[in-house]
Design a protein around this motif. Structure first.
Motif, PDB file in Angstrom:
ATOM      1  N   GLY A  57       0.223 -10.107  14.034  1.00 47.45           N
ATOM      2  CA  GLY A  57      -0.152  -9.333  15.205  1.00 47.45           C
ATOM      3  C   GLY A  57      -0.409  -7.892  14.786  1.00 47.45           C
ATOM      4  O   GLY A  57      -0.570  -7.599  13.603  1.00 47.45           O
ATOM      5  N   GLN A  58      -0.431  -7.001  15.762  1.00 47.99           N
ATOM      6  CA  GLN A  58      -0.764  -5.605  15.493  1.00 47.99           C
ATOM      7  C   GLN A  58       0.112  -4.674  16.311  1.00 47.99           C
ATOM      8  O   GLN A  58       0.643  -5.063  17.354  1.00 47.99           O
ATOM      9  CB  GLN A  58      -2.221  -5.328  15.867  1.00 47.99           C
ATOM     10  CG  GLN A  58      -3.222  -6.112  15.072  1.00 47.99           C
ATOM     11  CD  GLN A  58      -4.643  -5.758  15.485  1.00 47.99           C
ATOM     12  OE1 GLN A  58      -4.908  -5.439  16.633  1.00 47.99           O
ATOM     13  NE2 GLN A  58      -5.546  -5.824  14.521  1.00 47.99           N
ATOM     14  N   THR A  59       0.225  -3.449  15.826  1.00 48.96           N
ATOM     15  CA  THR A  59       0.888  -2.392  16.574  1.00 48.96           C
ATOM     16  C   THR A  59       0.183  -1.073  16.286  1.00 48.96           C
ATOM     17  O   THR A  59      -0.241  -0.831  15.164  1.00 48.96           O
ATOM     18  CB  THR A  59       2.397  -2.314  16.252  1.00 48.96           C
ATOM     19  OG1 THR A  59       3.041  -1.454  17.177  1.00 48.96           O
ATOM     20  CG2 THR A  59       2.664  -1.856  14.845  1.00 48.96           C
ATOM     21  N   THR A  60       0.048  -0.254  17.307  1.00 45.61           N
ATOM     22  CA  THR A  60      -0.560   1.062  17.139  1.00 45.61           C
ATOM     23  C   THR A  60       0.545   2.095  16.958  1.00 45.61           C
ATOM     24  O   THR A  60       1.514   2.127  17.722  1.00 45.61           O
ATOM     25  CB  THR A  60      -1.441   1.417  18.349  1.00 45.61           C
ATOM     26  OG1 THR A  60      -2.492   0.438  18.432  1.00 45.61           O
ATOM     27  CG2 THR A  60      -2.061   2.800  18.207  1.00 45.61           C
ATOM     28  N   VAL A  61       0.398   2.905  15.923  1.00 48.95           N
ATOM     29  CA  VAL A  61       1.400   3.905  15.577  1.00 48.95           C
ATOM     30  C   VAL A  61       1.008   5.229  16.232  1.00 48.95           C
ATOM     31  O   VAL A  61       0.019   5.849  15.860  1.00 48.95           O
ATOM     32  CB  VAL A  61       1.513   4.058  14.046  1.00 48.95           C
ATOM     33  CG1 VAL A  61       2.592   5.060  13.679  1.00 48.95           C
ATOM     34  CG2 VAL A  61       1.795   2.703  13.397  1.00 48.95           C
ATOM     35  N   THR A  62       1.791   5.634  17.200  1.00 48.33           N
ATOM     36  CA  THR A  62       1.479   6.850  17.953  1.00 48.33           C
ATOM     37  C   THR A  62       2.136   8.073  17.318  1.00 48.33           C
ATOM     38  O   THR A  62       3.079   7.963  16.522  1.00 48.33           O
ATOM     39  CB  THR A  62       1.959   6.732  19.407  1.00 48.33           C
ATOM     40  OG1 THR A  62       3.407   6.689  19.410  1.00 48.33           O
ATOM     41  CG2 THR A  62       1.392   5.497  20.098  1.00 48.33           C
ATOM     42  N   ARG A  63       1.651   9.213  17.722  1.00 49.78           N
ATOM     43  CA  ARG A  63       2.198  10.499  17.295  1.00 49.78           C
ATOM     44  C   ARG A  63       3.695  10.566  17.628  1.00 49.78           C
ATOM     45  O   ARG A  63       4.512  10.955  16.803  1.00 49.78           O
ATOM     46  CB  ARG A  63       1.403  11.578  18.031  1.00 49.78           C
ATOM     47  CG  ARG A  63       1.798  12.977  17.811  1.00 49.78           C
ATOM     48  CD  ARG A  63       0.836  13.897  18.623  1.00 49.78           C
ATOM     49  NE  ARG A  63       1.283  15.259  18.579  1.00 49.78           N
ATOM     50  CZ  ARG A  63       2.163  15.796  19.416  1.00 49.78           C
ATOM     51  NH1 ARG A  63       2.677  15.080  20.396  1.00 49.78           N
ATOM     52  NH2 ARG A  63       2.513  17.060  19.292  1.00 49.78           N
ATOM     53  N   GLU A  64       4.042  10.171  18.854  1.00 54.83           N
ATOM     54  CA  GLU A  64       5.450  10.214  19.263  1.00 54.83           C
ATOM     55  C   GLU A  64       6.316   9.250  18.459  1.00 54.83           C
ATOM     56  O   GLU A  64       7.469   9.570  18.150  1.00 54.83           O
ATOM     57  CB  GLU A  64       5.595   9.953  20.765  1.00 54.83           C
ATOM     58  CG  GLU A  64       5.348  11.167  21.615  1.00 54.83           C
ATOM     59  CD  GLU A  64       6.133  12.400  21.172  1.00 54.83           C
ATOM     60  OE1 GLU A  64       7.368  12.332  20.980  1.00 54.83           O
ATOM     61  OE2 GLU A  64       5.502  13.457  20.995  1.00 54.83           O
TER      62      GLU A  64
END
Length: 157
Positions: free
Chosen positions: A24-31
């Protein structure tokens, strides 16, 4: 004897060398980067956007350890949570190939590289997993090999 916690999960005997598991996937945010780095890896290119722009990485980047933790979470959700896993035994050949920048989406695959029975504990098998984690541009960001203990359905080899 059947373990009621793991009876409906895949066991060592159900696994096959060469099987590929999509993570699967995950988006890595600034926070996400700030939160992780403040607690575990407070280097300037993880916690200060201006310093990060001037660094070798050229912008706010995730800690490699955060990339590893996110990859493990994806592994639990897609595979380890569905097998009779008893926990990790360790990893080797960890490589951070490219930085994971704020806004990147990471995902990838894990391949079952090897299976073997424990020599001293016949109720356990060892699965060796090869990680290939990539970003949204298909650039590799992390590879590693992980060994995990898995319950055997049958004690006889």
């Amino acid at each position: 004897m059947t373990n009621p916690v793991t009876q409906n999960r895949r066991h060592f005997e159900d696994l096959v060398v060469g099987e590929v598991i999509a993570l699967g996937q995950t988006t890595v945010t600034r926070e996400m980067i700030f939160t992780f780095a403040r607690e575990f890896d407070p280097l300037p290119f993880h916690i200060d956007e201006e310093a990060a722009k001037k660094s070798l990485l050229g912008g706010l980047a995730s800690s490699g350890w955060q990339t590893g933790a996110l990859s493990l979470r994806m592994l639990v959700d897609s595979f380890l949570g569905k097998i009779a896993s008893a926990g990790g035994l360790g990893f080797e050949s960890l490589k951070w190939k490219n930085p994971v920048m704020a806004g990147d989406t990471i995902g990838g695959t894990v391949t079952i590289a090897a299976l073997r029975r424990s020599g001293s504990h016949p109720q356990w098998g060892i699965v060796t997993l090869d990680f290939d984690i990539r970003n949204q541009s298909d650039k590799p960001v992390m590879t590693m090999r992980l060994s995990n203990l898995v319950e055997c359905r049958e004690m006889a080899a």
